[in-house]
Design an enzyme around this catalytic site. Structure first.
Site, PDB file in Angstrom:
ATOM      1  CB  ALA A   1      65.599  43.421 -91.998  1.00 57.59           C
TER       2      ALA A   1
ATOM      3  CB  ALA B   1      54.279  39.071 -91.392  1.00 55.12           C
ATOM      4  CD  GLN B   2      46.996  37.642 -92.469  1.00 54.64           C
ATOM      5  OE1 GLN B   2      46.734  36.518 -92.882  1.00 54.64           O
ATOM      6  NE2 GLN B   2      46.244  38.684 -92.743  1.00 54.64           N
TER       7      GLN B   2
ATOM      8  CD  GLU C   1      52.580  29.542 -93.248  1.00 55.86           C
ATOM      9  OE1 GLU C   1      51.923  30.369 -92.606  1.00 55.86           O
ATOM     10  OE2 GLU C   1      53.691  29.792 -93.734  1.00 55.86           O
TER      11      GLU C   1
ATOM     12  CG  ASP D   1      61.109  53.266-101.690  1.00 53.36           C
ATOM     13  OD1 ASP D   1      60.624  53.570-102.796  1.00 53.36           O
ATOM     14  OD2 ASP D   1      60.456  53.285-100.635  1.00 53.36           O
TER      15      ASP D   1
ATOM     16  CG  HIS E   1      49.678  34.785-100.225  1.00 50.61           C
ATOM     17  ND1 HIS E   1      48.482  34.136-100.082  1.00 50.61           N
ATOM     18  CD2 HIS E   1      50.396  34.509 -99.108  1.00 50.61           C
ATOM     19  CE1 HIS E   1      48.475  33.506 -98.908  1.00 50.61           C
ATOM     20  NE2 HIS E   1      49.629  33.715 -98.309  1.00 50.61           N
TER      21      HIS E   1
ATOM     22  NE  ARG F   1      52.837  31.355 -99.687  1.00 46.61           N
ATOM     23  CZ  ARG F   1      53.299  32.181 -98.810  1.00 46.61           C
ATOM     24  NH1 ARG F   1      54.064  33.174 -99.200  1.00 46.61           N
ATOM     25  NH2 ARG F   1      53.015  32.050 -97.557  1.00 46.61           N
TER      26      ARG F   1
ATOM     27  CG  HIS G   1      52.912  37.376-100.428  1.00 49.92           C
ATOM     28  ND1 HIS G   1      52.269  38.139 -99.478  1.00 49.92           N
ATOM     29  CD2 HIS G   1      53.547  36.385 -99.736  1.00 49.92           C
ATOM     30  CE1 HIS G   1      52.488  37.623 -98.273  1.00 49.92           C
ATOM     31  NE2 HIS G   1      53.268  36.581 -98.402  1.00 49.92           N
TER      32      HIS G   1
ATOM     33  CD  GLU H   1      59.422  41.348-100.011  1.00 52.55           C
ATOM     34  OE1 GLU H   1      58.830  41.660 -98.958  1.00 52.55           O
ATOM     35  OE2 GLU H   1      58.861  41.226-101.108  1.00 52.55           O
TER      36      GLU H   1
ATOM     37  NE  ARG I   1      58.503  34.350 -99.045  1.00 56.12           N
ATOM     38  CZ  ARG I   1      57.591  34.497 -98.079  1.00 56.12           C
ATOM     39  NH1 ARG I   1      57.956  34.443 -96.825  1.00 56.12           N
ATOM     40  NH2 ARG I   1      56.331  34.708 -98.375  1.00 56.12           N
TER      41      ARG I   1
ATOM     42  CB  SER J   1      60.798  36.173 -95.508  1.00 54.40           C
ATOM     43  OG  SER J   1      59.435  35.999 -95.299  1.00 54.40           O
TER      44      SER J   1
HETATM   45  C1  SIN Z   1      50.856  33.776 -94.891  1.00 56.58           C
HETATM   46  O1  SIN Z   1      50.496  33.909 -93.734  1.00 56.58           O
HETATM   47  O2  SIN Z   1      50.249  33.111 -95.717  1.00 56.58           O
HETATM   48  C2  SIN Z   1      52.105  34.474 -95.329  1.00 56.58           C
HETATM   49  C3  SIN Z   1      53.295  33.789 -94.834  1.00 56.58           C
HETATM   50  C4  SIN Z   1      54.465  34.104 -95.713  1.00 56.58           C
HETATM   51  O3  SIN Z   1      54.298  34.720 -96.753  1.00 56.58           O
HETATM   52  O4  SIN Z   1      55.570  33.683 -95.375  1.00 56.58           O
END
Ligand code: SIN
Length: 588
Positions: free
Chosen positions: A17, A47-48, A120, A247, A268, A314, A375, A399, A410, A415
């Protein structure tokens, strides 16, 4: 020596951001970007999964909108969802132009050219753009490079923003912490305020601690944006990096900004369970590629909770794991992707493969021990559709913000696109502010006055209180809540707030102390919002109110500093909580 740094735009935070806003805003003026550690220390870098963006003929905006609304459990703001979903492809092009290269179908061997799209939980179509399993890191690297080479952007690393500056702080000691107001009043004269006077709650910039020198500098700007990310460190177990201490949320709350939906904390389902692996996420993308969750006896248990199994939203998967761990008394469950074969696993998940192998877990041959962890904060500083907060001249994005996109839960990988879309919106809004007068001039703002603060003598106080907050948040305000546990948490945080406030005024500020002060404010906001909602919805599950009650509670929870008497002090003032239906929920 304390200094005053003046620019057109001040950005606090260096994730996707903050960096993308800096690049866009640098077209209109000079940008100062402050960040409390090294520039790449951000949640983005961790972030994965990727970015949920409609790019395929088999997908549509309507499908993505519907999936987002379904996950959000009635609290998404549909106008915001539509805006983010439909604008995301254009923002993806910005990333590509800056130099991000998403994984394509050809990377896995001969195939039709195109993006390799992941799946996902909660998504009805494959739509997750990614760079291997290190998407955030790849994006962060590119953005940092572009920012570093931009002559209109000056980056201040190891600079920790303490509090926003507003004229109200200088004029009226009853709108902020009395001792803070006194500090600011020393040497300040209201007569010297910029004319015409800006509203007393306009944000003029911030006091910022130069961590290496131990000095507090004044940063002034025509407009300020808070992009400091989330607050996972409020909880004992989190997928977030150490910097995620809420913060910006705490600063905005103290300055009087309206906050919302702080009870909706996303856990998560799958973080690596390995004591030496600090905060390592096992991406949901593994479940998208067929990984299954098993308990210690090898039973595929999630289907007992929801027929959609591992790809349920989730909140459902995290609650299923939590319930299973409590039922069986186990410490972890197991995620098994071995049936996809070593070649696929190593190519699609190179980072997760390497990281697990470092702990002697070969994910091509054995299941991965996992547990849920805090998460993502769906709540935060309330903004309108252009990123404006309730405080003039302050924007919030990423976030830290509650834009209305996520509602009560979410949808995975929504995001990063949200941050990009709002960075574009805020930059466009700032185009109009490039010539406005400053809210306060350098002469208006007295240098930070440490008063009689001395060097901290007992650092153990900070670590003790920090540990205590995170532990009771995990135990009492976690995945499954009860009113009794929430009340316990409320009593504890009230006691600790008093200790923290005393400590804050008696000793020189340090990053640890500032972070503790901030996580305590965020923790209290989460507890209070959770207590106020007498139902279960999305990520907020209270076993004493286990039903979702659309008739009474399909509303956002608002919380802000109250100015009246009789309310208890929360970190920086008294608290007002209210509810409003999502369609009406914009800053006043
Ligand atoms: C994840 O790779 O599982 C995280 C993706 C997310 O939180 O948007």
């Amino acid at each position: 020596m304390p200094q005053t740094h003046t620019s057109d735009f001040l950005i606090i935070g260096s994730g996707i951001a903050g960096l993308s806003l800096a690049l866009k805003a640098s077209q209109w003026g000079r940008v100062h970007l402050v960040t409390k550690r090294a520039i790449q220390d951000s949640a983005t870098d961790n972030a994965q999964g990727g970015l949920a963006i409609v790019t395929s003929d088999e997908d549509s905006f309507e499908h993505h909108i519907l999936d987002t609304l379904n996950a959000g459990a009635g609290l998404c703001h549909e106008d915001v969802v539509r805006r983010v979903v439909t604008q995301s492809p254009a923002r993806m092009q910005d990333l590509i132009q800056w130099g991000v290269r998403f994984t394509s179908t050809e990377d896995g061997g001969p195939a039709e050219p195109g993006f390799e799209l992941g799946l996902e939980g909660g998504h009805s179509r494959r739509r997750i753009l990614h760079v291997g399993d290190y998407t955030g890191h790849a994006i962060e690297q590119v953005l940092v490079e572009r920012v570093r080479e931009n002559p209109n952007i000056q980056v201040y690393e190891y600079h920790f923003a303490i509090d926003f500056l507003t004229p109200g702080h200088l004029k009226k000691s009853d709108v902020t912490e009395p001792r803070e107001a006194r500090k600011w009043l020393e040497g300040a004269s209201p007569e010297t305020m910029t004319e015409p006077p800006a509203p007393s709650n306009s944000v003029a910039g911030a006091y910022v601690l130069d961590v290496e020198k131990g000095e507090v500098h004044t940063f002034l700007a025509r407009a300020t944006a808070v992009c400091t990310g989330g607050a996972g460190k409020v909880y004992l177990y989190t997928s977030n990096p150490d910097i995620a201490t809420g913060d910006g949320m705490a600063m905005a709350f103290r300055a009087g900004a309206r906050m919302a939906n702080m009870e909706f904390v996303q856990f998560h389902p799958t973080c690596l369970y390995q004591p030496k692996a600090k905060n390592f996420l096992i991406s949901e993308a593994l479940r998208g590629e067929g990984a299954i969750l098993k308990n210690r006896t090898g039973e595929r248990f999630v289907k007992r909770f929801d027929a959609r199994g591992e790809l349920s939203p989730r909140d459902i998967v995290a609650r299923a794991i939590d319930a299973e761990l409590k039922r069986a008394g186990d410490e972890c469950v197991f995620l098994d992707i071995t049936h996809r074969g070593p070649d696929f696993i190593r190519r699609r998940f190179p980072r997760i493969y390497e990281r697990c192998l470092a702990f002697d877990i070969d994910i091509t041959a054995q299941p991965i021990p996992v547990v849920p962890a805090a998460h993502y904060f769906c709540g935060g500083v309330v903004t309108d559709i252009r990123g404006n907060t309730s405080l003039p001249r302050l924007s919030a994005l990423g976030e830290v913000a509650c834009t209305g996109l996520h509602g009560a839960n979410r949808l995975a990988s929504n995001s990063l696109p949200e941050a990009l879309v709002f960075a574009h919106e805020v930059a466009e809004a700032w185009k109009e502010l490039r010539d406005v007068p400053y809210v306060l001039s350098a002469n208006d703002v007295p240098p930070w006055n440490p008063g009689h603060a001395r060097n901290p003598d007992e650092l153990v106080v900070i670590s003790q209180v920090w540990e205590e907050v995170r532990r009771f948040m995990w135990n009492y305000v976690g995945i499954a809540r009860t009113t009794k546990r929430l009340e316990r948490a409320r009593r504890r945080i009230e006691l600790l707030q008093n200790e923290i406030q005393e400590y804050y005024w008696d000793f020189h500020v340090t990053p640890d102390l500032l972070e503790l002060r901030n996580i305590a404010v965020v923790a209290e906001l989460v507890i209070r919002c959770s207590l106020a909602r007498h139902e279960s919805r999305g990520l907020h599950y209270n076993m004493d109110h286990s039903e979702t009650n659309d008739a009474g509670w399909k509303k956002d929870t608002f919380v802000e500093k109250g100015l009246g008497n009789g309310n208890r002090e929360l970190g920086a003032g008294s608290v007002r909580i209210g509810f409003q239906s999502p369609s009406a929920a914009q800053p006043s």
